[in-house]
Design a protein around this motif. Structure first.
Motif, PDB file in Angstrom:
ATOM      1  N   ASP A  15      30.176 100.896  29.706  1.00  0.00           N
ATOM      2  CA  ASP A  15      31.064 100.893  30.874  1.00  0.00           C
ATOM      3  C   ASP A  15      30.512 101.742  32.008  1.00  0.00           C
ATOM      4  OD1 ASP A  15      32.815  99.199  29.670  1.00  0.00           O
ATOM      5  OD2 ASP A  15      34.254 100.732  29.066  1.00  0.00           O
TER       6      ASP A  15
ATOM      7  N   ARG B  37      37.628  89.591  33.268  1.00  0.00           N
ATOM      8  CA  ARG B  37      38.055  90.531  32.229  1.00  0.00           C
ATOM      9  C   ARG B  37      37.319  91.858  32.362  1.00  0.00           C
ATOM     10  NH1 ARG B  37      37.459  92.680  27.161  1.00  0.00           N
ATOM     11  NH2 ARG B  37      39.316  92.532  25.816  1.00  0.00           N
ATOM     12  N   ARG B  38      35.999  91.788  32.525  1.00  0.00           N
ATOM     13  CA  ARG B  38      35.222  93.026  32.627  1.00  0.00           C
ATOM     14  C   ARG B  38      35.577  93.786  33.907  1.00  0.00           C
ATOM     15  NH1 ARG B  38      30.457  94.513  29.730  1.00  0.00           N
ATOM     16  NH2 ARG B  38      30.660  96.785  29.604  1.00  0.00           N
TER      17      ARG B  38
ATOM     18  N   LEU C 171      38.937  95.681  33.481  1.00  0.00           N
ATOM     19  CA  LEU C 171      38.825  96.875  32.643  1.00  0.00           C
ATOM     20  C   LEU C 171      38.232  98.052  33.408  1.00  0.00           C
ATOM     21  CD1 LEU C 171      37.586  95.290  29.286  1.00  0.00           C
ATOM     22  CD2 LEU C 171      39.846  96.245  29.772  1.00  0.00           C
TER      23      LEU C 171
ATOM     24  N   GLU D 157      44.478  95.956  26.397  1.00  0.00           N
ATOM     25  CA  GLU D 157      43.547  94.829  26.368  1.00  0.00           C
ATOM     26  C   GLU D 157      44.184  93.588  25.745  1.00  0.00           C
ATOM     27  OE1 GLU D 157      39.487  95.483  25.311  1.00  0.00           O
ATOM     28  OE2 GLU D 157      39.602  97.638  25.720  1.00  0.00           O
TER      29      GLU D 157
END
Length: 693
Positions: free
Chosen positions: A20, A308-309, A312, A331
């Motif tokens: 991340d 999605r990434r 996050l 999530e």
């Protein structure tokens, strides 16, 4: 030049295996419009190492030789205060700069100011660029950004959002481009960033040291190899660094061509709405991040995986509802909103475009957004008063006398949750301090209203006072021209009165006399409200509790108010009341902190009903508590006694304690600012009524 640890050598920062932190740093360099990255994590997690290594893998940039503002020669609309540059100007290539902003930097150093040497020697008004000009088209790195002054953080984030800086000060009027990647790192244990400032960072990531022994051993192995022979270690990663540079260049070239379809944009909006983020900045940042992620992956269209990434990275810090709630994202809820199918194709022109017929729309199992009568799994936990059904052991009486709950004569321990917090009255330290900038007590500092001038070389120039100081000395100086001759000894800097942060030390009575449910809930609500107030005013906080046989420093002074709130929630009540021990422990902590930071002025908040009951019973316990109070009073510390005593039969012991401490006495019901305002209105109303009569 110093040799920096290679970015690719940091675990999780390889081009084909980005974690991340590595991904967030790379994406924001691909698309600086994302708005920068905030990296949160405990000490020793390679935050600074990764940021310093990032600059080395970024593609070089072209600039005009001698241009202090680094404009792009290929951009015909770019203007530099050092320009204009003609066709004969020399263009050179140089590496991207990593500009580090010290925590103690002044506003002049950040945005730029009058060039003093030119002003004093030649009488010319020239602009000296600041760090923001130097960081244009590069990286601006702020380590421990949570300790930076609020007005500087505001300035940085506004510049990052606008891409330009306007300077109007000291007779200088300059505007220049400031398009940089803002990267901040912080250790949450040192204190949190304000929520309104936290939202201005595009992405945020949480990092922690690996728990796998083999990974930890690999980190140590690499670090020792680098320290032993840095050039040889760097050489091993040259190929990996070159590949990463090439991939970033390719992604930058592709990012402007990536398509975000209408169904994809609608899905981003659905995600942001379901997580109840405030405003539309989250939608914009998520969309930009998804596009950058698609470009990084070499795709020309945004997919479900990209969204999605991006979510996050862009949403966790934007859905916090309380300063003490830990950031995070559910999530499972995110996956339910996104669905299992890939995004549908772009609808034909003239066809439906609202996504209402899309199979990827939020299904019946997806919790509705706020206001629709439903709830989500992502709702942050709230702090409510304990009840019989909450599973928390409490006393059933609203109030109870000391030592009436057990055969041994000592009240049993119980844990009571705090009542809801409220806006408290402002408690301040008397006098005028010189501590770091905050929002509590009056202080002389680098910000605030100008109240005078002095001969110090630190601070902003006070031009009028400088000229006045020089004017009286002109007759004694040789005149070479009609201009006023200025010398270094004539310089005067502004003296400003603002606000400082303080050390707020809570000394909380957790004995049996406080164990009644209503009383302890009320006390915890008052302390929690004051903690929230300390959070907003950038104070350092500590907490002592006393009960049973002694006192305990449950939280050493820290900038992390979150930890104080957690400790408060866990404080049990019960046992005797060792008031003297609590006061003496407070004195020890205050003396120790004064040695560490003499400029950090303390505010002692004693929360008690004033009863003293320990091994020394009766008059001896009272005498010891009075001696301890006199000792604390001798320290000259501003003290407030919050009186928790309630009910029709009151002994007034807390008020007597306040007199011995030389402290302000505040009933717990009057800690609330609203309660104080009501009392003032009631007093003035009755006074006016008597006057009218």
């Amino acid at each position: 030049m110093p040799v920096h640890y290679p970015f690719s050598a940091v675990l999780g920062c390889q081009a084909d295996d980005l974690d991340d932190m590595g991904l967030a740093l790379v994406l924001t360099t691909i698309s600086p419009e994302i708005g920068g990255v905030l990296v949160r994590g405990e000490k020793g997690t390679a935050k600074s190492t990764a940021v310093r290594g990032l600059a080395a893998v970024l593609p070089s940039i072209s600039v005009y030789a001698g241009d202090r503002f680094s404009i792009d020669p290929a951009d015909p609309s770019a203007e530099s205060p050092d320009g204009p540059f003609g066709s004969a100007a020399v263009v050179e290539s140089r590496p991207v700069r990593l500009v580090e902003l010290p925590v103690g930097a002044t506003e002049d150093r950040v945005v730029g100011s009058l060039h003093l040497e030119s002003a004093l020697s030649r009488g010319a008004v020239e602009f000296e660029p600041g760090l923001l000009a130097r960081a244009h088209r590069g990286l601006l790195y702020v380590d421990e950004v949570n300790l930076l002054h609020d007005h500087l953080v505001d300035l940085l984030l506004d510049a990052a959002a606008m891409g330009r800086v306007s300077v109007e000060r000291d007779g200088v009027s300059v505007e220049h481009a400031a398009r940089f990647v803002l990267i901040g790192t912080m250790n949450p244990e040192e204190g949190e960033l304000r929520p309104q400032l936290l939202d201005r960072f595009g992405l945020t990531v949480e990092v922690a040291a690996p728990r796998d022994p083999s990974l930890r051993a690999e980190v140590v192995r690499r670090r020792m190899a680098f320290d032993l022979d840095a050039p040889a270690f760097v050489e091993r990663y040259v190929a990996a660094e070159r590949d990463l540079t090439a991939r970033i260049s390719a992604a930058r070239a592709l990012v402007g061509k990536v398509r975000l379809t209408a169904p994809g944009l609608l899905k981003i909006a659905e995600v942001c709405a379901a997580f109840e983020v405030d405003g539309l900045r989250a939608d914009i940042v998520t969309a930009r991040t998804a596009v950058a992620h698609a470009a990084w992956a070499g795709r020309s269209e945004v997919t479900r995986a990209d969204i999605r990434r991006a979510a996050l990275l862009a949403l966790p810090h934007r859905r916090r509802r309380n300063p003490f709630d830990a950031p995070g994202l559910d999530e499972d809820l995110l996956d339910r909103i996104l669905g299992d199918e890939e995004l549908p194709p772009e609808p034909p022109e003239g066809g439906p475009s609202d996504g209402s017929d899309s199979e990827d729309s939020v299904g019946p199992d997806t919790p509705p957004p706020s206001g629709s009568g439903g709830s989500t799994d992502a709702e942050p936990p709230s702090v409510e008063p304990a009840s019989e059904a909450s599973g928390v052991e409490t006393n059933t009486a609203d109030d109870a006398p000391d030592q009436a709950q057990s055969p041994s004569g000592v009240a049993p321990e119980s844990v009571t949750a705090a009542a809801p917090a409220y806006r408290p009255r402002l408690l301040t330290v008397t006098g005028l301090g010189t501590g770091r900038t905050g929002g509590r007590s009056k202080a002389i500092g680098s910000s605030g209203r100008r109240i005078g001038a002095n001969t110090s070389t630190r601070g902003s120039l006070h031009l009028v006072e400088t000229l006045k100081a020089a004017a009286g000395k002109q007759a004694a100086r040789p005149r070479t021209s009609a201009k006023v001759e200025l010398r270094i000894e004539d310089l005067r800097t502004a003296v400003r009165e603002g606000r400082e942060a303080n050390l707020v030390l809570f000394c909380v009575d957790a004995s049996g006399s406080m164990a009644a449910r209503k009383r302890m809930a009320q006390v915890k609500a008052a302390v929690l409200s004051l903690l929230l107030d300390a959070y907003r005013r950038r104070d350092k906080v500590g907490m002592i509790t006393f009960r049973g046989e002694g006192a305990e420093l449950v939280l050493p002074p820290t900038g992390s108010v979150d930890l104080a709130a957690a400790r408060l929630d866990e404080v049990p009540a019960g046992g005797r009341t060792p008031l003297a021990e609590g006061l003496l422990e407070a004195a020890r902590v205050l003396q120790r902190e004064h040695l560490r930071d003499p400029d950090l002025r303390p505010l002692l908040v004693v929360v008690t009903d004033g009863r003293a009951n320990s091994k020394a019973h009766g008059k001896e316990a009272v005498r010891r508590s009075q001696q301890a109070a006199a000792y604390v009073a001798g320290l000259g510390v501003t003290t407030v006694v919050i009186d928790s005593e309630s009910g029709p039969m009151r002994l007034g012991l807390a008020r007597q304690l306040a007199e011995h401490l030389g402290a302000e006495h505040v009933p717990v019901a009057e800690v609330s600012a609203e309660a104080l305002t009501s009392a003032v209105h009631g007093f003035t109303g009755s006074t006016m009524g008597r006057g009218a009569a």
